[in-house]
Every structure is written in structure tokens, then in C-alpha cells.
Design a protein around this motif. Sequence first.
Motif, PDB file in Angstrom:
ATOM      1  N   ASP A 463      -9.283  13.604  14.670  1.00 40.43           N
ATOM      2  CA  ASP A 463      -8.428  12.497  15.086  1.00 40.43           C
ATOM      3  C   ASP A 463      -8.503  11.402  14.031  1.00 40.43           C
ATOM      4  O   ASP A 463      -9.574  10.832  13.779  1.00 40.43           O
ATOM      5  N   PRO A 465      -7.065   7.662  12.411  1.00 42.05           N
ATOM      6  CA  PRO A 465      -6.561   6.400  12.972  1.00 42.05           C
ATOM      7  C   PRO A 465      -5.104   6.118  12.648  1.00 42.05           C
ATOM      8  O   PRO A 465      -4.596   5.059  12.997  1.00 42.05           O
ATOM      9  N   GLY A 466      -4.418   7.059  11.974  1.00 39.19           N
ATOM     10  CA  GLY A 466      -3.028   6.841  11.626  1.00 39.19           C
ATOM     11  C   GLY A 466      -2.479   7.998  10.824  1.00 39.19           C
ATOM     12  O   GLY A 466      -3.013   9.110  10.846  1.00 39.19           O
ATOM     13  N   LYS A 486      -2.548   2.835   9.335  1.00 40.33           N
ATOM     14  CA  LYS A 486      -2.809   2.560  10.736  1.00 40.33           C
ATOM     15  C   LYS A 486      -1.614   1.867  11.381  1.00 40.33           C
ATOM     16  O   LYS A 486      -0.712   1.366  10.709  1.00 40.33           O
ATOM     17  N   LYS A 487      -1.623   1.823  12.707  1.00 40.11           N
ATOM     18  CA  LYS A 487      -0.518   1.220  13.436  1.00 40.11           C
ATOM     19  C   LYS A 487      -0.423  -0.283  13.200  1.00 40.11           C
ATOM     20  O   LYS A 487       0.648  -0.878  13.355  1.00 40.11           O
ATOM     21  N   SER A 492      -6.196   2.483   5.067  1.00 38.34           N
ATOM     22  CA  SER A 492      -7.620   2.674   4.804  1.00 38.34           C
ATOM     23  C   SER A 492      -7.855   3.909   3.954  1.00 38.34           C
ATOM     24  O   SER A 492      -7.112   4.896   4.037  1.00 38.34           O
TER      25      SER A 492
END
Length: 612
Positions: A463, A465-466, A486-487, A492
Motif C-alpha cells: 500500500d 501513500p499515493g 500523495k493526495k 515523496s
Amino acid sequence: MGADREGGARRRPGRAVAYAACGAVLLAGCASMPDSGDLRNVESTPRQDTGVRVFAMPPAENASYSEIMQGFLEAMTSDDPRYDTARKYLTADAARTWRPERLTTVLADGPSIATDSPPSGRDQAESRTYVLAGNQVATVDAQQAYAPADGSYRTKVHLTKDPKSGQWRIDAPPEGIVMGKSDFQRNYTSVDKYYFATHTRVGANGEPVAVADPVFVRSKVDPMTQMVRSLLSGPTSRLEPVVRSSFPTGTALQKDTTGLTPDDQNRLTVPLNDKASRVGLARCTEMATQLLFTLRNLTPTLESVELQGPGGHRLCELTEERAEAGAWHASAQSPQYLYFLDGKHRLVRLPTGSTGTSGAPVPGVFGEGVKDLRSVAVSRDEYTVAGVSADGRGLYVTSMAVGAALGNPVVTSQGVNAQHDRLTNPSWDARGDLWVADRDPRHQRLYVLEQGGDKPVEVALPDLPGRIEDVRVAADGVRVALVVAKKDGKHSLLIGRIERDDESDDGPAVVDPRPAAPDMELVTAMSWAGDSRLVVVGREQGGVHQMRYVQVDGSTLEGPAPAALSGVKAIAASEDERVPLVAYSEDGIVRLPTGAQWQKVDKDGTAPVYPG
């Protein structure tokens, strides 16, 4: 010398400093501790030359509880090899059970010191509790592995007064070592130790591929012996599932071995216990290779290593030249060419040592400009090239040979948005495998094409983060760098481990991705730039765009960052640090030779890459 403290209080001398020069150790002198008063903040230690060693002062007779506390904090940041002086600030029981090597906690500004709720009555005369607090930036564990950290740090330290001697001592110290960032940078240095990739061999002879495993050692406390012990103890937990060591289990230095150093012929003798005494020559050569690659990080002039068993029995000897010939590691491979797309959509190349600015078209269809491309990747043997079409939809693979056919795309994306939803830049590892991600938000995928073939295999992903924005696989084939959007709009940089199972039909998997540039909120470009480092373009929170080097473990590398360059859209670096850094900026293709400023190469060029 003292641990970092908050506030701007005057500096209080509290150390004896030894200056080592020409083999002699000269005692600079010692300072007394105050005999009264509360704890005072101490300014952080100035950075010092590598020849300077700092030693702690033992507790003074009848020192107050505040002096014991202050002296202990300073002793934790000294160059005392086994923290013997720091233990003198502890009770006998605490000194026996305290394990400073198990954990080092690094705080942004060092620990602030506050008195906990003071006891009353008789307890006030016999005990005190202090609270150490600060903002964490990192930890170094018992394996000497660095990990970024954030959040607050808070721990209690209890002192008691011995009823017989009347001396204050600490009976509940903090776990491990606690120090500020500047003291950590003075005390520790990052060094790569080397193992071999479990599933990767290269070349006609099947050479093992060396993998760098960065750890932090105390820079002035017999670092060479420290590194040998660390290497023999095995890889860090992050790499252990994907690398192997040639040293037999239980191999260690012979008892009481210290002060390992090369002789006047730059040759190092390493005495090992009997666990290594029965290895054959081939395995012993691999063991010596691991040692030589590791120790040359500390002593670049090291030319050979000899391994000895008990009684001085010679096991094997290995020179630098033989080590480089018998094992493959990326930083020793110098690319022949720099590649980029010119204004006519052709793939062109320049010799890496050239000072010219005119690239020559590569042999084959990509050099003829018959296919408009967005990005390219050249295999590490510089025989095969992969290119993503200008619309980002198709990945093509072809040989750099006259008459080679282009063929159909080996990967096709169905993403709607040509700029953001389709294929990333491709990337090659030393195995000859090709990696690319499809950013289609309806089904994000990471693919690997073994030997650059036409059968993409989906790579299992954790999983994230984006959405994956960029992919760069390490040359060793056991790590991959991912830029993830990321949202919240942040980008990152994550480093994941690549695991394979030869006994299963399942494809490889990316496991345990961790941040490599935790203080950057926006990473816009990156490239591998060494066995364990990357060059990154991005922006810190509240800052401006900058270019800098980062380690795979998330630590900050010392030394100067690349010269500033505006409008960077892509960056290309080689694991061979002697090769110039190249970028695609608002000025087109530019390069940064060692010791020089950025130079223009091609104002109409785009997508620069070195092999990989």
C-alpha cells in the motif's frame, strides 16, 4: 564540549580534548565542573577536524545531582570507546545493565533538561528526577542502521544519593545514547558495508553483484575494526532477505583484536576465528572482496587484504584489482556515453569524458528519429535501449544496432491523461531487467521485463501513500526508488526492497518502502548517484527548489550539494561519482564537471540519461 542544548547560555568547559598529530596524542587539558548551581544549557559542539578526539571528565567528588546529570549527558557525546566514563555517573547496578550500543536517539537541538515534580521531605535529600525532551530526527539501532524519525522525545532520568558514600549517581539512565544532531554529525560517519545480491549475477562468468549496506560508526573510535565487526555480524534487517554474506555463520575477529590498520604497503591483515578456517579459496576470495569493498570507504588507499585464521594461518589474500575483476558493483562501472534526445527527436550520445556539445545519433531506429519519444533508458551494457513514446502510451525496446527493428510496444498504458496517467521513465538493473510503471489511476501497476523481453510481469506493490510518478531501480537489482504523489500534493521519495522467489511462479515484490528524503515535501526529479546514494531535486517545506544528495537510509550526506541550477526538469547521474552530473533545465541539456560550474551542452535536448 557538550551535548546540544536549547537556549543560548554561555559555554561551560567540561572535557579533556586530545589532539592527535603525527601519531602523537597531546592532552589539551581538563576543566573542573562547577560545585554549585542548577543545570545550565550548553551550546552545541563546534565541528572539529577528524584528528581531534574529545574525552569526558569523570564525576568530581561530592558533585551535586545537577552536575552528575550534566556530566553524564556530556559523557554520552565523547569519544570514549566503551563509555567507561559515562558509566562512572551511574550506580553500580545501572552501569552493569546500561547498553549504549543498542540505540542512539538523535534530537534536532539536543535534549532540554527539566526537573520533574520535585520530591519532598527525606526523598528530596536522596533522589531527583529529570526529564529529557526534544524533537527526534533519527535513531541508530543495534545494527548501526539509521532511520529517520519525527515526533517528540521525552524520557525520565532518576538520580539517587548513596547512603554510605554520600555521592549522587544515576540509577535509571535513558535507553541507549541521546544526543543532538551536531554532536551526532561529529561523532558518527556513514560507511557502506558490502554483501552480495542473492538472486543476481552478471557477465559471462556469473560474477556476484555487490550491494552496499550503509551503517553509522563512531568516526574516531577505531572505525576500521568497528566496520569489520559490523560486516561479520551480517547485513542490516532491511537488506537481510535479499543479500548473502560469504562469511560462515559465527565468523568473528579473534579475541581482543583492536586497532586494525593497513601497513606501510597499504595491506591489511584481518585475523579471524576458527569458524572461517575451513573455507575454500573461492569462498575466501569472496570474503576478502567484501572486506576490501567495505574498508576502502574508510581508507581509499587500501590495496590488498589478507585473511588469517588462528595461529596466523593464512587463508587467502586479495588485491584491489582482483576484487574488481571477480565481483560487480555499480560505482566501479564507468559508462561510455551520456545519452539524450536532440531537437530532431533522435537519441544521441556523447562520450562521458568529452567536453564537446554535439551528440552523435546512436545506431538503430531511435537514432534515426523515426519514433517521437518522451524518455529513454539505456541498458547497463549499452547494447539495448527502451523508449516511451511521446504520448506516454507505449514502451518500445530495441537494439542499438544498424538495421534493428522497432516492433510493437511491449507495454501499453490505457491512462486517459497523456501527461500524468501513463508510463513513467523506464529503468534497467544489472541483471538486464527493465522496469516501468503504468500510472493509470484506475489500476496502477509496476512492471518488470526480464532481459528487456516482451512479456511484462506485474510486480507486487505494498500500500503506497499515493500514485507512482517516477521509478529508478538500483543497479544491484535489490532496491528501487519511487517518487510517490500523495493526495495532499506532496511528492515523496521512497526506497523499497525488491524480493524474488525462485521457487514460485509469482513475480518480484516491492517490500517495506521507506522515505529517503523525509524533509522534502516535493521531489520533482531523482537519479541513483552511487552504490547507496541518490541525487534529488525538490523542495523542503517552506523552502525553495534545490538539488542535493541523499542516502537510501534517509540520512543527510555531508559535503557540498551540487551547484544551484534553476528550472530543473530531469537529472541524470552515474554510480561512478567521477562522471559529470547532467540535467535537463530551462537551458536545455547542461552538465556539471567536477570543480566547475554548469555548462550548456544542447539547448534543444531533453531526457538525459546514463546507462541504467
